[in-house]
Design an enzyme around this catalytic site. Structure first.
Site, PDB file in Angstrom:
ATOM      1  N   HIS A 464       0.921  -1.144  -0.129  1.00 36.87           N
ATOM      2  CA  HIS A 464       0.215  -0.055  -0.064  1.00 36.87           C
ATOM      3  C   HIS A 464       0.848   1.378   0.198  1.00 36.87           C
ATOM      4  O   HIS A 464       0.775   2.318  -0.865  1.00 36.87           O
ATOM      5  CB  HIS A 464      -1.006  -0.002   1.243  1.00 36.87           C
ATOM      6  CG  HIS A 464      -1.857   1.312   1.439  1.00 36.87           C
ATOM      7  ND1 HIS A 464      -3.042   1.114   1.169  1.00 36.87           N
ATOM      8  CD2 HIS A 464      -1.408   2.454   1.731  1.00 36.87           C
ATOM      9  CE1 HIS A 464      -3.575   2.546   1.369  1.00 36.87           C
ATOM     10  NE2 HIS A 464      -2.590   3.192   1.729  1.00 36.87           N
ATOM     11  N   GLU A 465       1.812   1.345   1.057  1.00 34.31           N
ATOM     12  CA  GLU A 465       2.599   2.356   1.058  1.00 34.31           C
ATOM     13  C   GLU A 465       3.497   2.680  -0.007  1.00 34.31           C
ATOM     14  O   GLU A 465       3.553   3.680  -0.581  1.00 34.31           O
ATOM     15  CB  GLU A 465       3.468   2.440   2.391  1.00 34.31           C
ATOM     16  CG  GLU A 465       2.586   2.505   3.555  1.00 34.31           C
ATOM     17  CD  GLU A 465       1.413   3.393   3.790  1.00 34.31           C
ATOM     18  OE1 GLU A 465       1.650   4.712   3.240  1.00 34.31           O
ATOM     19  OE2 GLU A 465       0.560   3.267   4.525  1.00 34.31           O
ATOM     20  N   HIS A 468       1.719   4.522  -2.831  1.00 34.00           N
ATOM     21  CA  HIS A 468       2.020   6.004  -2.763  1.00 34.00           C
ATOM     22  C   HIS A 468       3.182   6.310  -3.087  1.00 34.00           C
ATOM     23  O   HIS A 468       3.248   7.730  -4.080  1.00 34.00           O
ATOM     24  CB  HIS A 468       1.848   6.398  -1.248  1.00 34.00           C
ATOM     25  CG  HIS A 468       0.590   6.288  -0.580  1.00 34.00           C
ATOM     26  ND1 HIS A 468      -0.598   6.893  -1.252  1.00 34.00           N
ATOM     27  CD2 HIS A 468      -0.126   5.690   0.327  1.00 34.00           C
ATOM     28  CE1 HIS A 468      -1.754   6.689  -0.369  1.00 34.00           C
ATOM     29  NE2 HIS A 468      -1.411   6.018   0.612  1.00 34.00           N
ATOM     30  N   HIS A 471       3.414   6.856  -6.890  1.00 29.79           N
ATOM     31  CA  HIS A 471       2.512   7.952  -7.390  1.00 29.79           C
ATOM     32  C   HIS A 471       3.559   9.022  -7.069  1.00 29.79           C
ATOM     33  O   HIS A 471       3.358  10.003  -8.210  1.00 29.79           O
ATOM     34  CB  HIS A 471       1.265   8.069  -6.446  1.00 29.79           C
ATOM     35  CG  HIS A 471       0.262   8.917  -7.031  1.00 29.79           C
ATOM     36  ND1 HIS A 471      -0.818   9.145  -6.032  1.00 29.79           N
ATOM     37  CD2 HIS A 471       0.065   9.532  -8.088  1.00 29.79           C
ATOM     38  CE1 HIS A 471      -1.562  10.016  -6.979  1.00 29.79           C
ATOM     39  NE2 HIS A 471      -1.061  10.327  -8.021  1.00 29.79           N
TER      40      HIS A 471
END
Ligand SMILES: [Zn+2]
Length: 679
Positions: A464-465, A468, A471
């Site tokens: 998940h992290e 980020h 991105h």
């Protein structure tokens, strides 16, 4: 291959709190002078004007970002003092800038210039956001109201900082000494070792159970001693509250009341009815009714399943003679039920997820999806010996950025997992500045000679992290204020991160890295199947819990009324009356540690997780159709979503990628709440 210029990174090995004050103050003075000079001269071109504004903000951010970061992960008294001394100066500067009428007029005048038509999409977006943000900061207000706005922003920052400091101190203040190992029955060996280390570091004999997340969460799942679980639960859910058994000076009750009051006044000063409406000015969702309708619809669709799952849990506890299951029994019997149903436990999987394999696997998945290559850069100084720095190249071997990974729980480190910006991509007047991110987790550290072994949940968090990070790092936007995650409408921010979570539920992805830390034997096929079968275990209960948090957060800001007694608790009770499937004890003060909304950026925005999950689940559907690592689909997601930063409307970007608007069906299907239509 271009090498990363690490000389431009913060000098974490030598950085000292006392040195940072004068540097920040000098930068603030420089920026003020530079802005005055810029506004005094006629604007030569939009390029030069916007470029100069972005450069000065970036220079300040590069000083402030490491201070903020070290305040979160190495919170010594010195860093706390430095942060709290500088925060008001930074806030004052931002308020002043956001209320600068000459700057506002200059930005407005850009639209009338002849060269406006030649402005890039990025520049137009910066101007659009700047005008929006001037209005949100009260540019049209009278001087006394502007001053009031400045004071409110100062107060808000002070209270939110206080909230997180109280939470950290209250978490670290609690220790439950255990004198006999037999009391730790059920606990995995690694956690017992960690509890021993915690006791030793506090000068205690025996073992120490603490509230740091790796210990707390494992204890709640495995400790057979119900009274110990109860004691830990009580301590955890009363942290920093009026119900806490000790350290009442760390009670967040008043802090939270101040935060809500100040936010409400900020919103009403600039013409909104409440902070929820103010918050939506920077989000995809248009109205509070749209958000509430979205959440309530999901609640209706998931509540019955959650109740069914709760009854199954109750039946499991009844086998042990527990006729009424309590919150401190829930993780314990959930783990038992999961083991019984799927013949698997999170702990049994740990040996197959040693950190070095997981990182390798994560980087491989990123490579197959987006063509990127990631390499460890050993010579970059960091703030702790466990922290590593990596660089990322795209498939044409161009350097795209770098990131620090700080994986393990330790004292003086804020709980949770998050990604933050160290610096943003910038390509304006000087050579290209590559973006850099901080990736922070709180996993169980290596114990003795055993490497850090993750649970499958931890692996999911890391993916998940890292979503980020991608991105933030794969952006091709040249202006920092809209590059990477900057400027992205907040309820779309969790799209790339939640998208990555899908890959920890696929055998094709897992088999690339799940292997035993001692023997390198891959995770056996039957364990894969069992693990993947757990994907929808208690999915109804999880959904309802997330909806409870989102509804609580949103209604708190939407219905705020300073005249109502016990407003926060009453809203929570009312939300729970619609969401909860089991009673919550009256002493539970979960809200006093809900840092996402009281100290982080999710105020009236916690719903963003579910909102963006609709996007991520539906986007993943295209990979299911075309192939999990389909090159063209990966490149399309990268080009349409990851690279564009805040320069493109998220809905438009989604439609460009998917060929249509998102629907909630993919999320419901992914959560096992409706049958899939694809084979
Ligand atoms: Zn996230």
């Amino acid at each position: 291959m271009q090498l990363f210029d690490s000389t431009a990174l913060p000098s974490f090995a030598t950085i000292h709190p006392a040195e940072m004050g004068p540097l920040v103050e000098a930068q603030l003075t420089f920026n003020r002078q530079k802005l005055a000079q810029l506004l005094a001269e006629p604007m030569t071109s939009v390029d030069v004007f916007l470029g100069a504004l972005e450069e000065m903000e970036d220079a300040l951010n590069q000083l402030w970002s490491p201070i903020q970061h070290l305040h979160s992960v190495m919170q010594s008294e010195d860093w706390r003092t430095t942060y709290n001394t500088l925060l008001p100066l930074i806030t004052e500067y931002h308020t002043e800038r956001s209320q600068n009428e000459m700057l506002f007029k200059a930005v407005l005048a850009i639209a009338d210039r002849n060269d406006f038509t030649t402005c890039s999409q990025t520049q137009k977006k910066i101007i659009e956001y700047a005008i929006r943000d001037f209005k949100l900061a009260g540019i049209h207000l009278s001087p006394d109201k502007k001053m009031r706005m400045g004071a409110l922003r100062q107060q808000l920052n002070q209270w939110t900082t206080k909230f997180s400091e109280n939470l950290l101190d209250a978490t670290e203040a609690f220790v439950l000494p255990v004198t006999a190992e037999t009391m730790l029955c059920g606990l995995p060996a690694q956690t017992i070792q960690l509890a021993k280390a915690h006791a030793e570091s506090r000068g205690l004999s025996g073992w120490a159970l603490t509230l740091d997340y790796p210990v707390y969460s494992t204890a709640m799942k495995f400790l057979e001693d119900r009274s110990l679980r109860f004691a830990l639960y009580v301590a955890y859910v009363t942290r920093a509250s009026d119900q806490s058994a000790s350290h009442r000076e760390l009670d967040n009750s008043e802090v939270m009341a101040h935060i809500l009051k100040v936010r409400h006044e900020i919103a009403t000063l600039v013409g909104f009815k409440n902070y929820a409406e103010y918050s939506l000015a920077t989000k995809m969702a248009k109205t509070p009714q749209e958000v509430l309708g979205f959440l309530r619809d999901l609640l209706v669709r998931s509540h019955a399943l959650a109740e069914k799952e709760y009854l199954a849990l109750q039946r499991e506890a009844a086998c042990d003679g527990i006729m009424q299951i309590e919150p401190w029994d829930v993780p314990y019997y959930s783990e038992k039920l999961q083991a019984k149903t799927f013949h698997i436990t999170q702990e049994a999987l740990r040996p197959y997820f040693p950190i070095h394999h997981v990182l390798q696997g994560l980087f491989m998945v990123a490579n197959q999806l987006y063509g990127v290559t990631i390499a460890h850069e050993p010579n970059v100084p960091t703030w702790h010996e466990d922290v590593r720095f990596y660089v990322i190249y795209d498939e044409t071997a161009h350097l795209r950025g770098g990131f620090y990974i700080d994986l393990y729980a330790r004292t003086q480190k804020r709980e949770g997992a998050w990604m933050d910006e160290c610096r943003a991509r910038k390509h304006i007047l000087h050579p290209l500045q590559h973006p850099v991110a901080y990736l922070t987790c709180n996993f169980m550290p290596p114990v003795g000679k055993t490497p850090a072994l993750l649970t499958h949940d931890d692996v999911l968090t890391l993916f998940h992290e890292f979503g980020h990070c991608l991105h933030h790092l794969l952006t091709v936007i040249d202006y920092p204020s809209v590059a990477g995650i900057n400027g992205v409408l907040w309820d779309a921010v969790e799209f790339p991160s939640q998208f990555m979570e899908n890959y920890v539920w696929e055998e094709d992805s897992l088999k690339q890295f799940a292997a035993h830390y001692q023997t390198d034997v891959p995770l056996p096929h039957d364990l894969y199947s069992n693990l993947i079968a757990t994907k929808n275990f208690q999915t109804g209960l999880q959904m309802v819990r997330q909806l409870e948090l989102a509804l609580f957060d949103f209604r708190l800001h939407f219905e705020y009324d300073s005249t109502k007694q016990d407003f926060i608790q009453n809203i929570l009770n009312d939300v729970r009356s619609q969401t909860a499937v089991m009673p919550v004890p009256a002493f539970n003060r979960f809200q006093h540690s809900f840092a996402h909304i009281f100290a982080g950026g999710y105020a009236a925005g916690y719903y963003s997780y579910k909102w963006a999950e609709v996007l991520s689940a539906d986007a993943y559907g295209l990979f299911k159709e075309k192939g999990l690592f389909d090159h063209a689909t990966g490149q399309s997601l990268m080009k349409n979503v990851l690279e564009v930063g805040g320069t493109r409307d998220p809905m438009e970007a989604f439609v460009a990628f998917r060929g249509r608007k998102p629907t909630v069906d993919a999320l419901l299907e992914q959560s096992g709440m409706i049958e899939g239509v694809t084979q």
